[in-house]
Design an enzyme around this catalytic site. Structure first.
Site, short mmCIF file in Angstrom:
data_model
loop_
_atom_site.label_atom_id
_atom_site.label_comp_id
_atom_site.label_asym_id
_atom_site.label_seq_id
_atom_site.Cartn_x
_atom_site.Cartn_y
_atom_site.Cartn_z
N SER A 60 -26.33 -2.13 -40.50
CA SER A 60 -24.92 -1.77 -40.43
C SER A 60 -24.64 -0.45 -41.13
O SER A 60 -25.36 -0.02 -42.03
CB SER A 60 -24.06 -2.85 -41.10
N GLN A 61 -23.53 0.14 -40.71
CA GLN A 61 -23.02 1.37 -41.32
C GLN A 61 -22.67 1.10 -42.80
O GLN A 61 -22.08 0.06 -43.10
CB GLN A 61 -21.78 1.71 -40.52
#
Ligand code: SAH
Length: 211
Positions: A60-61
């Site tokens: 994930s970011q």
């Protein structure tokens, strides 16, 4: 002029985007994200971007990792369950704040490599398991916080059952990645949930027996 280190730059960016908890910002700064992404992505590890982790999945970011971790309002005694180990990055971030982290990954190859990586990097308070996270980890319940990093259509009931009263559950809901919401629930003493949406997000769909 001396260039600002990449980790400091990312943390400043996250603070600018609204992440306030200093423990979360310190954890993002201290966990070496380059050790969790494939070698050819290492130079992008300190950018606020999702990156491939193999097997069609993504790390994930950092903003989303920070937003979810902050939303859990972790305490020094919190026992945390993560569903969707992936690379192990978010488990490592959470382990900098909470003393016990349990993480489940459905894909055997990812479960094995994340577990090996977390041990090698010294995140020895994270316990890993391969399996369907929609069933939770009943032997270790209840959890003060549960974070889900793959999107089910509906919140799996086992996770609600395994959440402590007053505990927080952060989960992206919605199968279609173009129409997903990150939801935050708090469990009431009567066992029901109070919830609200935090942000639109794009997570991979939850697989397995998830509803
Ligand atoms: N938190 C991860 C990113 C996760 S990507 C990180 O920091 O790197 C989502 C992960 O959820 C993928 O690895 C996917 O295989 C896993 N997943 C999907 N459905 C699952 C399920 N039912 N149980 C456990 N893991 C699941």
């Amino acid at each position: 002029m001396i260039e600002e280190p990449a980790a400091e730059r990312l943390v400043r960016h996250l603070a600018h985007r609204g992440i306030r908890d200093p423990r979360v910002l310190a954890a993002i700064r201290d966990v070496p994200r380059q050790a969790f992404v494939p070698g050819n992505c290492a130079r992008d590890a300190w950018l606020d971007e999702a990156l491939p982790l193999g097997s069609g999945q993504t790390v994930s970011q950092p903003y989303v990792v920070a937003l979810m971790t902050e939303a859990l309002e972790l305490e020094a005694s919190s026992k945390v369950l993560e569903v969707g180990t992936g690379s192990g990055y978010q488990a490592a971030v959470i382990s900098r704040i909470a003393p016990q982290v349990f993480t489940i990954e459905i894909l055997p190859v990812l479960a094995e490599s994340a577990c090996e990586r977390l041990a090698r990097l010294g995140y020895c308070t994270v316990r890993c398991r391969q399996g369907d996270g929609a069933e939770g980890w009943p032997e270790e319940a209840p959890f003060e916080a549960i974070v889900v990093t793959a999107a089910p259509k509906r919140v799996p009931q086992a996770l609600v059952d395994q959440l402590a009263v007053g505990g927080r559950l952060c989960v992206p809901v919605g199968e279609d990645p173009s129409d997903q919401r990150l939801l935050l629930f708090v469990k009431r003493p009567d066992g029901g949930l109070d919830g609200h949406a935090l942000a639109p997000v794009r997570f991979v769909p939850m697989t397995g027996a998830a509803p």
